[in-house]
Design a protein around this motif. Structure first.
Motif, PDB file in Angstrom:
ATOM      1  N   THR A 189       0.708  -1.666  -0.080  1.00 31.15           N
ATOM      2  CA  THR A 189       0.285   0.316  -0.512  1.00 31.15           C
ATOM      3  C   THR A 189       0.867   1.296   0.505  1.00 31.15           C
ATOM      4  N   GLY A 190       2.216   0.590   0.005  1.00 28.64           N
ATOM      5  CA  GLY A 190       3.341   2.323   0.093  1.00 28.64           C
ATOM      6  C   GLY A 190       3.793   2.474   1.488  1.00 28.64           C
ATOM      7  N   PHE A 191       2.876   1.281   2.084  1.00 29.77           N
ATOM      8  CA  PHE A 191       4.276   1.332   3.053  1.00 29.77           C
ATOM      9  C   PHE A 191       4.926  -0.241   3.429  1.00 29.77           C
ATOM     10  N   PRO A 192       6.026  -0.033   3.950  1.00 23.55           N
ATOM     11  CA  PRO A 192       6.282  -1.402   4.005  1.00 23.55           C
ATOM     12  C   PRO A 192       6.182  -2.621   5.002  1.00 23.55           C
ATOM     13  N   LEU A 193       5.935  -3.613   4.662  1.00 19.64           N
ATOM     14  CA  LEU A 193       5.207  -4.720   5.324  1.00 19.64           C
ATOM     15  C   LEU A 193       5.721  -4.472   6.720  1.00 19.64           C
ATOM     16  N   VAL A 194       6.034  -4.892   7.798  1.00 19.71           N
ATOM     17  CA  VAL A 194       6.271  -5.012   9.128  1.00 19.71           C
ATOM     18  C   VAL A 194       6.454  -5.834  10.145  1.00 19.71           C
ATOM     19  N   PHE A 195       7.258  -6.962  10.146  1.00 20.85           N
ATOM     20  CA  PHE A 195       7.549  -8.063  11.366  1.00 20.85           C
ATOM     21  C   PHE A 195       8.524  -7.979  12.350  1.00 20.85           C
ATOM     22  N   ASN A 196       7.696  -8.349  13.632  1.00 22.86           N
ATOM     23  CA  ASN A 196       8.788  -8.202  14.582  1.00 22.86           C
ATOM     24  C   ASN A 196       9.341 -10.042  14.650  1.00 22.86           C
ATOM     25  N   ILE A 197      10.501 -10.258  14.800  1.00 17.01           N
ATOM     26  CA  ILE A 197      10.686 -11.571  14.534  1.00 17.01           C
ATOM     27  C   ILE A 197      11.008 -12.360  15.622  1.00 17.01           C
ATOM     28  N   GLU A 198      10.689 -11.999  16.400  1.00 16.24           N
ATOM     29  CA  GLU A 198      11.433 -12.272  17.751  1.00 16.24           C
ATOM     30  C   GLU A 198       9.916 -12.284  18.644  1.00 16.24           C
ATOM     31  N   ALA A 199       8.699 -11.473  18.151  1.00 14.32           N
ATOM     32  CA  ALA A 199       7.492 -12.230  18.509  1.00 14.32           C
ATOM     33  C   ALA A 199       6.413 -12.599  18.209  1.00 14.32           C
ATOM     34  N   ASP A 200       7.234 -12.843  16.122  1.00 14.40           N
ATOM     35  CA  ASP A 200       6.105 -13.230  14.949  1.00 14.40           C
ATOM     36  C   ASP A 200       7.490 -13.886  14.660  1.00 14.40           C
ATOM     37  N   GLN A 201       7.508 -15.487  14.743  1.00 16.79           N
ATOM     38  CA  GLN A 201       8.610 -15.709  14.444  1.00 16.79           C
ATOM     39  C   GLN A 201       7.929 -16.232  12.454  1.00 16.79           C
ATOM     40  N   ARG A 202       6.452 -16.819  12.325  1.00 13.73           N
ATOM     41  CA  ARG A 202       6.227 -16.436  10.859  1.00 13.73           C
ATOM     42  C   ARG A 202       6.382 -15.994  10.375  1.00 13.73           C
ATOM     43  N   GLU A 203       5.900 -14.325  10.274  1.00 17.96           N
ATOM     44  CA  GLU A 203       6.000 -13.128  10.027  1.00 17.96           C
ATOM     45  C   GLU A 203       4.383 -13.393   9.420  1.00 17.96           C
ATOM     46  N   GLU A 204       3.174 -13.095  11.152  1.00 13.19           N
ATOM     47  CA  GLU A 204       2.047 -13.437  10.286  1.00 13.19           C
ATOM     48  C   GLU A 204       1.426 -12.296  10.753  1.00 13.19           C
ATOM     49  N   VAL A 205       1.557 -11.231  11.485  1.00 12.96           N
ATOM     50  CA  VAL A 205       1.003 -10.335  11.590  1.00 12.96           C
ATOM     51  C   VAL A 205       1.887  -8.901  11.604  1.00 12.96           C
ATOM     52  N   ASN A 206       1.213  -8.449   9.985  1.00  9.20           N
ATOM     53  CA  ASN A 206       2.287  -7.126   9.871  1.00  9.20           C
ATOM     54  C   ASN A 206       1.509  -6.041  10.959  1.00  9.20           C
ATOM     55  N   ILE A 207       2.869  -5.379  11.657  1.00  8.08           N
ATOM     56  CA  ILE A 207       3.014  -4.369  13.140  1.00  8.08           C
ATOM     57  C   ILE A 207       3.238  -2.862  12.411  1.00  8.08           C
ATOM     58  N   ILE A 208       2.870  -2.872  11.121  1.00  8.13           N
ATOM     59  CA  ILE A 208       3.114  -1.297  10.678  1.00  8.13           C
ATOM     60  C   ILE A 208       2.545  -0.112  11.329  1.00  8.13           C
ATOM     61  N   GLY A 209       0.859  -0.525  11.314  1.00  2.00           N
ATOM     62  CA  GLY A 209       0.283   0.279  12.322  1.00  2.00           C
ATOM     63  C   GLY A 209       0.960   1.295  13.579  1.00  2.00           C
ATOM     64  N   THR A 210       1.440   0.055  14.441  1.00  2.00           N
ATOM     65  CA  THR A 210       1.690   0.216  15.261  1.00  2.00           C
ATOM     66  C   THR A 210       3.444   0.439  15.717  1.00  2.00           C
ATOM     67  N   ALA A 211       4.279   0.069  14.027  1.00  2.00           N
ATOM     68  CA  ALA A 211       5.572   0.512  14.533  1.00  2.00           C
ATOM     69  C   ALA A 211       6.480   1.269  13.410  1.00  2.00           C
TER      70      ALA A 211
END
Length: 482
Positions: A426-448
């Motif tokens: 959407t114009g912003f990168p996808l962001v994943f916290n690898i330590e909290a979400d090792q499967r990269e399933e929750v995009n946290i761009i809204g809070t990070a």
């Protein structure tokens, strides 16, 4: 002449240690071994394929739990040899025989670093950095090459598939891979075809050649650098007759157990030669496993808790096995500090007193102080992942960011990595916290979203280097005339 000048320049640099004090170095590189395949990483006996000898290196040395590489065989090997992102040498895609991408004459390799400091240098096994003469190991700083697998083990399957396709014998012969060996002048000679049948024998021959090299060089007056390019567990995963049926999970487990045994043979050779205390042993995998590739019974590779596999840009593709043992110098421990394949070049240069080239970008960082415990932290906190010429992902600390979303291929799971594609976000990168979400399933761009700053900084620093040192055009098999 340029190659001779580079080597001569490196050779003039004063060493930080005498020849007697310099350690021997043995690098063993597994092929497509996943994070979750080895016992020290949660695999091994738990998964029906014990790996006691590789685990022995981990328990007596430093085991990295955050060791990052490039997504495929050629890119990671280029990064290991040069300390540079593979895209800088035009090797960011897997080399396929008959294509023009190959390691260029003016690259400076680990072989040349060690030669500049008076080391004997040898390589056995897989190279996969090009078959043209300028790319041969013996033209890139290595004195000799034995049991040479210049390309990929995939080539063992070419003859049967080309025959079924009705290709003429001349075309089949031209595509058939060979095992090579260097002569006294460093020229490579064909030894035997690399066939499916020989696939079952090659790992034992690689270990035997490594043992012979260690036995010979241990009695010499100069230190040595040996690079062992194993072929397990690359598809087709066919273990030797003595290992068939050894594991509890089929052919993949058999191959892992043979790889472990061959590792042990080399460790034993080092000990028997009486040089264990003055030999650095490094055991690595070039990239992740491919658990959806090939026949069902060969799909047992595991990338542990991480999503992704060989060829894609996800964490599971670039996070794999890495460990180093140096008795008396490296305290046995495990560390989650970030270390990358590119770091071995400047780190080993520092250890042996070699000069890192200053006429080109070097993306690796010197980790020698971290390895020896002189400092508690790694000197790395970010890494860019490329797919071809494209920046596909950026790791910064515990975050992984994607400019585009990676979408696995549909309908053919064995193409998950190599056949996936990237689609615009959407114009912003996808962001994943690898330590909290090792499967990269929750995009946290809204809070990070604040992580975009370091992400852009890492990319900007890389792009700045391209102004003076532009990358060569990468080989593309789908885009022509550009």
């Amino acid at each position: 002449m340029r190659r001779i000048a580079i080597v001569a320049l490196l050779a003039t640099v004063s060493s930080v240690a005498t020849a007697q004090e310099k350690p021997n170095v043995v690098i063993m590189l597994g092929d497509n071994v996943g994070y979750g395949d080895i016992g020290a990483y949660g695999g091994g006996d738990v998964r029906g394929m014990p790996t006691p000898r590789i685990d022995e290196i981990a328990s007596s040395g430093l085991r990295f739990t955050q060791y990052l590489v490039e997504p495929a065989c050629t890119p990671s090997r280029a990064a290991l040899m040069t300390g540079r992102y593979s895209v800088r040498s035009g090797l960011s895609t897997i080399i396929v025989g008959g294509t023009p991408n190959t390691l260029q004459e003016n690259e400076v390799t680990l072989g040349e670093l060690f030669k500049s400091q008076g080391y004997a240098t040898g390589i056995v096994g897989k190279w996969h950095l090009g078959a043209s003469e300028q790319s041969w190991p013996t033209r890139q700083g290595f004195d000799e090459y034995k049991v040479g697998v210049l390309e990929s083990t995939d080539g063992t399957l070419y003859r049967d598939s080309m025959q079924r396709a009705g290709m003429p014998e001349a075309a089949i012969a031209a595509a058939e891979p060979w095992v090579w060996e260097s002569d006294a002048e460093g020229k490579l000679q064909k030894v035997r075809p690399y066939t499916v049948e020989y696939r079952r024998q090659v790992e034992g021959d690689i270990a035997e050649a490594a043992i012979e090299y260690i036995d010979r060089e241990a009695n010499a007056k100069q230190p040595f650098f040996l690079y062992v390019g194993f072929t397990h567990t690359h598809y087709p995963t066919l273990a030797g007759p003595d290992f068939t049926g050894k594991s509890r999970i089929g052919v993949y487990g058999d191959a892992v157990m043979e790889l472990d045994f061959r590792t042990g043979q080399i460790l034993d050779a080092i000990k028997t030669a009486g040089i264990e205390d003055n030999t650095i042993v490094i055991w690595l995998s070039d990239n992740a496993a491919a658990p959806t590739a090939g026949p069902f019974d060969s799909r047992s590779g595991s990338n542990g808790p991480f999503r992704g596999e060989l060829g894609d840009a996800l964490e599971g593709s670039v996070r794999t096995v890495g460990m180093i043992k140096w008795p008396g110098k490296i305290t046995p421990r495990a560390s989650n500090e970030m270390v990358a394949v590119h770091d071995w070049f400047p780190t080993l240069a520092s250890i042996i007193g070699a000069k890192v080239p200053t006429d080109r970008p070097i993306d690796g960082v010197d980790q020698s102080a971290f390895l020896t415990g002189a400092q508690p932290k790694s000197n790395r906190d970010s890494l860019i992942t490329f797919l071809g010429e494209e920046i596909a992902a950026v790791r910064w600390r515990e975050f992984r960011l994607y400019p585009k979303q990676f979408v696995p291929s549909e309908g053919n799971p064995s193409m998950y990595g190599l056949g996936g594609n990237r689609v615009e976000t959407t114009g912003f990168p996808l962001v994943f916290n690898i330590e909290a979400d090792q499967r990269e399933e929750v995009n946290i761009i809204g809070t990070a979203a604040w992580v975009i700053g370091p992400y852009l900084k890492a990319i900007g620093e890389y792009q700045k280097t391209l102004e003076q040192y532009p990358n060569p055009k990468a080989v593309s098999l789908t885009e022509f005339g550009k």
